[in-house]
Design an enzyme around this catalytic site. Sequence first.
Site, PDB file in Angstrom:
ATOM      1  N   ASP A  73      42.379  41.611  41.927  1.00 33.39           N
ATOM      2  CA  ASP A  73      42.621  41.929  43.323  1.00 33.39           C
ATOM      3  C   ASP A  73      42.920  43.429  43.394  1.00 33.39           C
ATOM      4  O   ASP A  73      43.049  44.105  42.376  1.00 33.39           O
ATOM      5  CB  ASP A  73      43.750  41.067  43.922  1.00 33.39           C
ATOM      6  CG  ASP A  73      43.614  40.980  45.443  1.00 33.39           C
ATOM      7  OD1 ASP A  73      42.874  41.798  46.022  1.00 33.39           O
ATOM      8  OD2 ASP A  73      44.252  40.107  46.070  1.00 33.39           O
TER       9      ASP A  73
HETATM   10  C1  BGC Z   1      43.254  41.148  49.206  1.00 35.10           C
HETATM   11  C2  BGC Z   1      41.971  40.473  48.829  1.00 35.10           C
HETATM   12  C3  BGC Z   1      40.803  41.305  49.281  1.00 35.10           C
HETATM   13  C4  BGC Z   1      40.912  42.680  48.660  1.00 35.10           C
HETATM   14  C5  BGC Z   1      39.767  43.599  49.013  1.00 35.10           C
HETATM   15  C6  BGC Z   1      43.292  42.603  48.779  1.00 35.10           C
HETATM   16  O1  BGC Z   1      44.351  43.278  49.338  1.00 35.10           O
HETATM   17  O2  BGC Z   1      44.326  40.439  48.644  1.00 35.10           O
HETATM   18  O3  BGC Z   1      41.927  39.185  49.376  1.00 35.10           O
HETATM   19  O4  BGC Z   1      39.611  40.692  48.939  1.00 35.10           O
HETATM   20  O5  BGC Z   1      42.108  43.276  49.109  1.00 35.10           O
HETATM   21  O6  BGC Z   1      39.825  44.012  50.307  1.00 35.10           O
END
Ligand code: BGC
Length: 757
Positions: A289
């Site tokens: 993530d």
């Molecule tokens: C979120 C994810 C997301 C990623 C990319 C993160 O902050 O937890 O779910 O896909 O950002 O935007």
Amino acid sequence: MRKLTILLASCLLFTFACTKQENKTDKCDQFVDQLMAKMTLEEKIGQLNQCTSRWEMTGPAPSSEYSQNLLEDIKNGKVGSMLNVNGAKATREAQKLAVENSRLGIPLLFGYDVIHGYKTMFPIPLAEASSWEPELAKLSAQVTAKETAASGVHWTFAPMMDVGRDARWGRVMEGCGEDPYLASIFSVARVNGFQDSDLSKDNTIAACAKHFAGYAFSESGRDYNTVDIGSYTLHNIILPPFKAVAKAGVASFMNSFNLINGTPSTANSYLQRELLKKEWNYKGFVVSDWASIKEISTHGAAENLKEAALLAIKAGCDMDMESHAYPKHLEELILEGKVDEQLIDDAARRILKIKYKLGLFIDPYKYSNKKREKELVYNEENKAVARTVAKRSMVLLKNKDQLLPLSKEIKSIAVIGPLAADKDIPLGSWRAKAMENSAVSLLEGIQVAVSPKTKVNYSKGCNLSIGKRGFRTELTYEENNKSEFPAAIKAAQNSEVVIMALGEDCWQTGEARSQTDIRLKGQQLELFEAIKKVNENIVVVLMNGRPIAIPELAESANAILESWFPGSEAGNAIADVLFGDYNPAGKLTISFPQNVGQCPIYYNHMNTGRPTKGGNVFWSHFTDSPNTALYPFGYGLSYTSFEYGSVSINKNNFTKKDSIEVSFSLKNTGEYDGEEVVQLYIQDPKAKYARPIKELKAFQKIKLNKGQSEQIRFQLSSSDLGYYSPDGEFLIESGAYNIYVGTNSQEVQKVNFTLIN
Ligand code: BGC
């Protein structure tokens, strides 16, 4: 250009050289092996590096050091994937940098959070689950994939399949609610919708199962907070949807921000290597993530970024999203003998295979097609699908004296509330490329639906928030200004019926939107009380992305329609339901608590040793609140009524090979044609490891015309009775079982049987 030609030539050569017997997988493996043989270690590590674009960000901004080097890094093959680059033009330009400048011309992979629509917004995933129609979720994913792929994006960071039990956590909006069985079915449907059977088609995209794992179980529902759960909950509640999509061939997984029992998920070898890649034999890749590799050290589980990189790669995290840990430290870690180069090869190979399957080595620009983008994105056809999905996702919570549906010939109608004319909030959070203020508002939907003679008296009544709103901004609620109350009261006084649009700003839910208070914010409740004094006939239309605590509305509103955040066609879809063009049939997939103190509250809980009231206070309860939900899992009304006949089971004793058949008659006894979601739950009242009081095991959505009846049949096999031990062993135990069938998780009939060896 020369590099691209060489790469294309070798890809085509492979395509032709392979004999007919060789299947697609073999071709893909051979191509990737040959490419890998040409790659330097630095180039392989480049494939593991994902960077955000600088013009759109869905997480904390990267430091300027990385921003400045980005273009050069792409040209030098040090970036394998980008997120937040979208649109045919932008993706083509970024792709050109990689393909025309890097030594091997390997195309970039573009990922984006396309959670409930690209530009045409569908209802939020939690809403869509309330339809109990996985085919509908598949359909919206298909339309979304078509729009996304036409805009140059190859890969969505969806579906989110965290089983969410805590309304305080703002991200429950992205998932399917509190049930692992329902989440599995919906997640598989979404993956099939996004990916179909062939990733290289120009209307499919790669999907990503997230967040692996445990993210929704953050203590007190505070986002990014610690998760400390037993392996029993992990195996039975959290993992099943992930296992289901792994089996269904989801292209990628995303790990999660949280600690799980002391280890950050991103550094968790058990989850990523042992379980996912070994036991489940998963062949796709795992992306971190946003900066979650870096956060391993912030959690206190690594000394520094270098050690975090070491832990993550060893644990099976293949791609580094925005931590810049892999490009900075992996080579050094290999030279020091701390990381086996085979781990890099394995990760790079997994990523390159997905690029191959998407067809990027044949044509890296195939998705960046301005003509297709213009034709396919946000067109009328897609909006029509969004309207259908939205109306089918709504849940009727209350309908005293059959106030709904309203007649379109009604003489006067007041439309009141901070969300009534709002064109932005219905779009929801995680809205990808939706244009601000582009939704059909409730007011607009009503105005179009009613007869030209109907007098529509609109008044906002109050603001919900003040100041700037947005994905990256904290909200401030309006607490003081009541200047619009008198106009709203007047509108209510002058109307036969009042429709009040209340709920949440869409930026109250989504990432980093946890709340300790889940009641209506601002002055909404006061406004409701003031209107109630002058007009009894109130229909509340709720827009929200989490369960909200609304005991006052449940008590005093005459009707309540949960519309969630319905997306682009919000107002039209709500009007379809309010005026009876569509008879609502949605059911909640997440319990609505009476108050925040009950959270987390969920239907499939364990019994306690003291579940019922005895002669004194020593039983499991709250002294100031009931234990039960305000609206339970599976609950939802219709304009018609359904009568369940008595439930029968084909035998009393079953062997493990037998099929268990449960049947009953269902009759539409009301005045409208309608649909009913019939639900089947099981309970294993005595097991080696104590089981929940009920577990959803099957459901059907049945359409019956008024007066019509049908014999409903469910078939279970013994594997439906199984569960995982805390060690992850799947057990099917003989003994007595209960089956509950009904209209929601609380109103059920019971039958029982025995499973013999
Ligand atoms: C979120 C994810 C997301 C990623 C990319 C993160 O902050 O937890 O779910 O896909 O950002 O935007």
